[in-house]
Write a protein that holds these residues in place. Structure first.
Motif, PDB file in Angstrom:
ATOM      1  N   SER A 137       0.997  -1.036  -0.119  1.00  0.00           N
ATOM      2  CA  SER A 137       0.066   0.020   0.299  1.00  0.00           C
ATOM      3  C   SER A 137       1.160   1.035  -0.147  1.00  0.00           C
ATOM      4  O   SER A 137       1.870   0.587  -0.044  1.00  0.00           O
ATOM      5  CB  SER A 137      -0.755   0.131   1.123  1.00  0.00           C
ATOM      6  OG  SER A 137       0.304   0.355   2.182  1.00  0.00           O
ATOM      7  N   GLY A 138       0.295   1.906  -0.147  1.00  0.00           N
ATOM      8  CA  GLY A 138       1.001   3.702   0.481  1.00  0.00           C
ATOM      9  C   GLY A 138       1.506   4.088   1.265  1.00  0.00           C
ATOM     10  O   GLY A 138       1.870   4.362   1.704  1.00  0.00           O
ATOM     11  N   PHE A 139       0.132   3.506   2.287  1.00  0.00           N
ATOM     12  CA  PHE A 139       0.870   3.478   3.439  1.00  0.00           C
ATOM     13  C   PHE A 139       2.330   2.638   3.990  1.00  0.00           C
ATOM     14  O   PHE A 139       2.999   3.240   4.435  1.00  0.00           O
ATOM     15  CB  PHE A 139      -0.443   2.734   4.520  1.00  0.00           C
ATOM     16  CG  PHE A 139      -0.341   3.791   6.023  1.00  0.00           C
ATOM     17  CD1 PHE A 139      -0.525   4.371   6.072  1.00  0.00           C
ATOM     18  CD2 PHE A 139       0.853   2.799   7.291  1.00  0.00           C
ATOM     19  CE1 PHE A 139      -0.963   4.619   8.103  1.00  0.00           C
ATOM     20  CE2 PHE A 139       0.448   3.025   7.823  1.00  0.00           C
ATOM     21  CZ  PHE A 139      -0.097   4.441   8.565  1.00  0.00           C
TER      22      PHE A 139
ATOM     23  N   ASN B   4       5.289   4.625   2.514  1.00  0.00           N
ATOM     24  CA  ASN B   4       5.871   5.512   3.148  1.00  0.00           C
ATOM     25  C   ASN B   4       6.414   4.973   4.503  1.00  0.00           C
ATOM     26  O   ASN B   4       7.386   5.398   4.982  1.00  0.00           O
ATOM     27  CB  ASN B   4       4.433   6.726   3.788  1.00  0.00           C
ATOM     28  CG  ASN B   4       4.484   7.468   2.533  1.00  0.00           C
ATOM     29  OD1 ASN B   4       5.207   8.383   1.413  1.00  0.00           O
ATOM     30  ND2 ASN B   4       3.333   7.970   2.352  1.00  0.00           N
TER      31      ASN B   4
ATOM     32  N   HIS C 271       1.336  13.185   5.461  1.00  0.00           N
ATOM     33  CA  HIS C 271       0.602  11.881   5.253  1.00  0.00           C
ATOM     34  C   HIS C 271       0.593  10.815   6.948  1.00  0.00           C
ATOM     35  O   HIS C 271       2.151  11.326   7.493  1.00  0.00           O
ATOM     36  CB  HIS C 271       0.035  11.436   4.898  1.00  0.00           C
ATOM     37  CG  HIS C 271      -0.436  10.458   4.586  1.00  0.00           C
ATOM     38  ND1 HIS C 271      -0.638   8.733   5.308  1.00  0.00           N
ATOM     39  CD2 HIS C 271      -1.766  10.329   4.571  1.00  0.00           C
ATOM     40  CE1 HIS C 271      -2.054   8.504   4.987  1.00  0.00           C
ATOM     41  NE2 HIS C 271      -2.504   8.641   4.072  1.00  0.00           N
TER      42      HIS C 271
ATOM     43  N   ASP D 140       4.151  16.231   1.347  1.00  0.00           N
ATOM     44  CA  ASP D 140       3.613  15.266   0.469  1.00  0.00           C
ATOM     45  C   ASP D 140       3.440  15.731  -1.399  1.00  0.00           C
ATOM     46  O   ASP D 140       3.313  17.528  -0.983  1.00  0.00           O
ATOM     47  CB  ASP D 140       2.003  15.444   1.011  1.00  0.00           C
ATOM     48  CG  ASP D 140       1.695  14.676   2.223  1.00  0.00           C
ATOM     49  OD1 ASP D 140       2.440  13.628   2.306  1.00  0.00           O
ATOM     50  OD2 ASP D 140       0.143  14.752   3.027  1.00  0.00           O
TER      51      ASP D 140
ATOM     52  N   SER E 271      -3.688  15.288   1.186  1.00  0.00           N
ATOM     53  CA  SER E 271      -4.691  14.969   0.911  1.00  0.00           C
ATOM     54  C   SER E 271      -6.710  15.685   1.518  1.00  0.00           C
ATOM     55  O   SER E 271      -7.425  14.916   1.206  1.00  0.00           O
ATOM     56  CB  SER E 271      -4.760  13.539   1.627  1.00  0.00           C
ATOM     57  OG  SER E 271      -4.402  13.488   3.326  1.00  0.00           O
TER      58      SER E 271
ATOM     59  N   ASP F 157       5.426  12.513  -0.855  1.00  0.00           N
ATOM     60  CA  ASP F 157       4.482  11.614  -1.718  1.00  0.00           C
ATOM     61  C   ASP F 157       3.879  12.021  -2.369  1.00  0.00           C
ATOM     62  O   ASP F 157       2.846  12.405  -1.814  1.00  0.00           O
ATOM     63  CB  ASP F 157       4.060  11.397  -0.159  1.00  0.00           C
ATOM     64  CG  ASP F 157       3.121  10.319  -0.022  1.00  0.00           C
ATOM     65  OD1 ASP F 157       2.465   9.963  -0.980  1.00  0.00           O
ATOM     66  OD2 ASP F 157       2.038  10.632   0.943  1.00  0.00           O
TER      67      ASP F 157
ATOM     68  N   HIS G 229      -1.913  11.241  -3.768  1.00  0.00           N
ATOM     69  CA  HIS G 229      -2.639  12.144  -4.376  1.00  0.00           C
ATOM     70  C   HIS G 229      -2.131  12.567  -5.823  1.00  0.00           C
ATOM     71  O   HIS G 229      -3.257  13.382  -6.801  1.00  0.00           O
ATOM     72  CB  HIS G 229      -3.386  13.064  -3.335  1.00  0.00           C
ATOM     73  CG  HIS G 229      -4.803  12.599  -2.650  1.00  0.00           C
ATOM     74  ND1 HIS G 229      -5.699  11.900  -3.175  1.00  0.00           N
ATOM     75  CD2 HIS G 229      -4.367  12.102  -1.562  1.00  0.00           C
ATOM     76  CE1 HIS G 229      -6.194  11.843  -2.230  1.00  0.00           C
ATOM     77  NE2 HIS G 229      -5.238  11.378  -0.662  1.00  0.00           N
TER      78      HIS G 229
ATOM     79  N   THR H 150       1.039   6.086  -4.864  1.00  0.00           N
ATOM     80  CA  THR H 150      -0.158   4.268  -4.477  1.00  0.00           C
ATOM     81  C   THR H 150      -1.008   4.383  -6.193  1.00  0.00           C
ATOM     82  O   THR H 150      -0.405   5.102  -6.767  1.00  0.00           O
ATOM     83  CB  THR H 150      -1.282   5.481  -3.878  1.00  0.00           C
ATOM     84  OG1 THR H 150      -1.680   4.600  -3.189  1.00  0.00           O
ATOM     85  CG2 THR H 150      -1.736   7.071  -4.550  1.00  0.00           C
TER      86      THR H 150
HETATM   87  C1  LIG Z   1      -3.408   7.350   0.777  1.00  0.00           C
HETATM   88  C2  LIG Z   1      -2.663   7.989   1.541  1.00  0.00           C
HETATM   89  C3  LIG Z   1      -1.445   7.416   1.223  1.00  0.00           C
HETATM   90  C4  LIG Z   1      -1.658   5.905   1.321  1.00  0.00           C
HETATM   91  O1  LIG Z   1      -2.068   4.978   0.286  1.00  0.00           O
HETATM   92  P1  LIG Z   1      -2.598   3.693   0.146  1.00  0.00           P
HETATM   93  O2  LIG Z   1      -1.582   3.272  -1.187  1.00  0.00           O
HETATM   94  O3  LIG Z   1      -3.974   4.360   0.460  1.00  0.00           O
HETATM   95  O4  LIG Z   1      -2.495   3.305   1.093  1.00  0.00           O
HETATM   96  C5  LIG Z   1      -0.403   7.440   1.380  1.00  0.00           C
HETATM   97  N1  LIG Z   1       0.017   9.336   1.467  1.00  0.00           N
HETATM   98  C6  LIG Z   1      -0.835  10.497   0.958  1.00  0.00           C
HETATM   99  C7  LIG Z   1      -0.867  11.283   1.047  1.00  0.00           C
HETATM  100  C8  LIG Z   1      -2.113   9.864   0.919  1.00  0.00           C
HETATM  101  O5  LIG Z   1      -2.970  10.709   0.668  1.00  0.00           O
END
Ligand SMILES: *Cc1c(COP(=O)(O)O)cnc(C)c1O
Length: 415
Positions: free
Chosen positions: A132-134, A137, A158, A200, A204, A229, A232, A260
């Motif tokens: 995941s993006g989470f 990061n 984030h 970021d 977001s 990051d 978005h 992401t």
């Molecule tokens: C949504 C988001 C993430 C996490 O991305 P996922 O793929 O949903 O885990 C990380 N950074 C930012 C700025 C986000 O908005």
């Protein structure tokens, strides 16, 4: 001692209700009742709405047909037929699971293909996909920095970046949101073995874009690395949705780009794009790579198909931006405060927590799904309803939503 508390003396299992009763008598989690009640008292308790059918611009949540302004499905790719087809084909050929973490069970050809495609797309040497993006990061920040280092982080970054900073045990210096004097001061004060500035790309909750050229310039001046990051911005900003680095034409100047695959790309996942040595090191040391299973074939194949769509159909992104300009200017003309938004993330800032939630609830009753967002996702007193338009919305959808905003906004005294 045996785990036999599900059994009565005669060996018959207790009914779930009787079992729960038994647990409740020795409830060591009673403090959670207080926490939950406190959230309810503050109007901060939310129950996720339930979607029937596909995640589309118009869809059915909690049994009500609504114009959907809550998803990150910017380009409508979450149900794109070509991606569905790719996912089905990959599942039939390769199965539903990937087996284990890569460093143990190996990676599939498909994983390598996606990473090669992403690296070419982003004009970088290499790419590594995370679950995941989470995890991308948190896993990256915590992996490349340690106790002797300093991370300089925008205050609105984030949660996954914040968690990564904490996990790294590095010193964390937070600068005021997009404030370049604040960043300079933090860099000036930063003392450590390694320095990383992290921001970021698109914020977001506010929909503003980081001043990346200035961030890069300052970081260079002070010998710090830069990480952006682009959750978005992936699929939204830059040519074919290549992100903020492309938007500002900063290729080769940002050390680490995170993207992401869960938002505009429409599937699930995150990736790190950068020099080969960064990717090589993450494969050795990033904990989500070493200790968590990689994507199943369906997800990976759908992401590969999505990158092809971004390259072949830039008109989707053009439509997204047309809808964005139309919706934002219309909200402003109605008298709403949309803050600093310059992207498809358009907040309607209310301030008071309860009022923001009331706005969201009344909009829903009018057939518009836009999520109310309050502390801790945004600072106290900055509650809002966040809207996100997509390429899939028609002008009729947006006009319908605008009418509802006008009606409820007047009723609540917001305009
Ligand atoms: C949504 C988001 C993430 C996490 O991305 P996922 O793929 O949903 O885990 C990380 N950074 C930012 C700025 C986000 O908005």
């Amino acid at each position: 001692m045996e785990h036999n508390n599900m059994l009565k003396n005669d060996g018959l299992p207790l009914t779930p209700a009787a079992w729960m009763l038994g647990v409740r008598q020795l409830d060591a989690l009673s403090f959670l009742d207080e926490e939950l009640q406190s959230l309810k008292d503050q109007g901060l308790y939310r129950v996720p709405r339930t979607l029937s059918g596909q995640q589309r611009a118009r869809c059915v949540f909690d049994g009500r047909s609504v114009v959907n302004l809550s998803s990150n499905n910017y380009l409508g790719l979450a149900s794109h037929p070509k991606m569905v087809e790719a996912a089905v084909k990959a599942t039939q050929e390769l199965g539903v699971g990937s087996g284990a973490v890569r460093t143990i069970a190996g990676q599939m050809d498909l994983h390598k293909q996606l990473e090669k495609k992403l690296a070419e797309f982003k004009h970088v040497e290499a790419c590594l996909v995370f679950q995941s993006g989470f995890t991308a990061n948190a896993g990256t920040v915590s992996c490349i920095l340690g106790r002797e280092d300093v991370i300089i982080s925008d205050e609105l970054n984030h949660a996954s970046i914040i968690d990564g900073c904490r996990l790294s045990r590095a010193q964390i210096k937070v600068y005021p949101h997009s404030d370049m004097d604040g960043l300079r001061q933090a860099l000036e004060e930063a003392e450590g073995r390694r320095k990383l500035v992290v921001t970021d790309g698109v914020f977001s909750m506010d929909g503003d874009i980081a001043p990346l050229p200035e961030v890069v310039k300052l970081a260079k001046e002070y010998g710090a690395a830069v990480m952006v990051d682009d959750a978005h911005a992936s699929g939204v900003l830059g040519r074919n949705g290549r992100g903020t680095v492309d938007h500002y034409d900063l290729h080769g100047q940002v050390d680490i780009q995170v993207g992401t695959l869960s938002k505009a790309v429409g599937v699930l996942g995150g990736y790190v794009a950068g020099p080969q040595k960064l990717i090589d090191y993450l494969v050795q040391r990033a904990r989500p790579v070493l200790f968590s299973t990689t994507h199943p074939p369906a997800v990976t194949a759908a992401c590969i198909a999505a990158i092809d769509i971004l390259i072949e159909h830039p008109e989707l992104i053009d439509k997204l931006w047309q809808n964005t300009e139309y919706f934002r200017s219309s909200l402003r003309n109605l008298g709403f405060d949309t803050g600093k938004s310059v992207t498809p993330i358009i907040p309607v800032i209310v301030g008071d927590e309860r009022k923001a939630m009331q706005l969201a609830d009344e909009l829903f009753a009018e057939g518009v799904f836009a999520q109310g967002i309050a502390y801790p996702t945004v600072p106290k007193g900055k509650a809002r309803v966040r809207t996100i338009v997509t390429a899939e919305h028609t002008t009729e959808d947006l006009d319908y939503a605008l009418q509802a905003f006008a009606k409820v906004g007047r009723k609540l005294g917001l305009i």
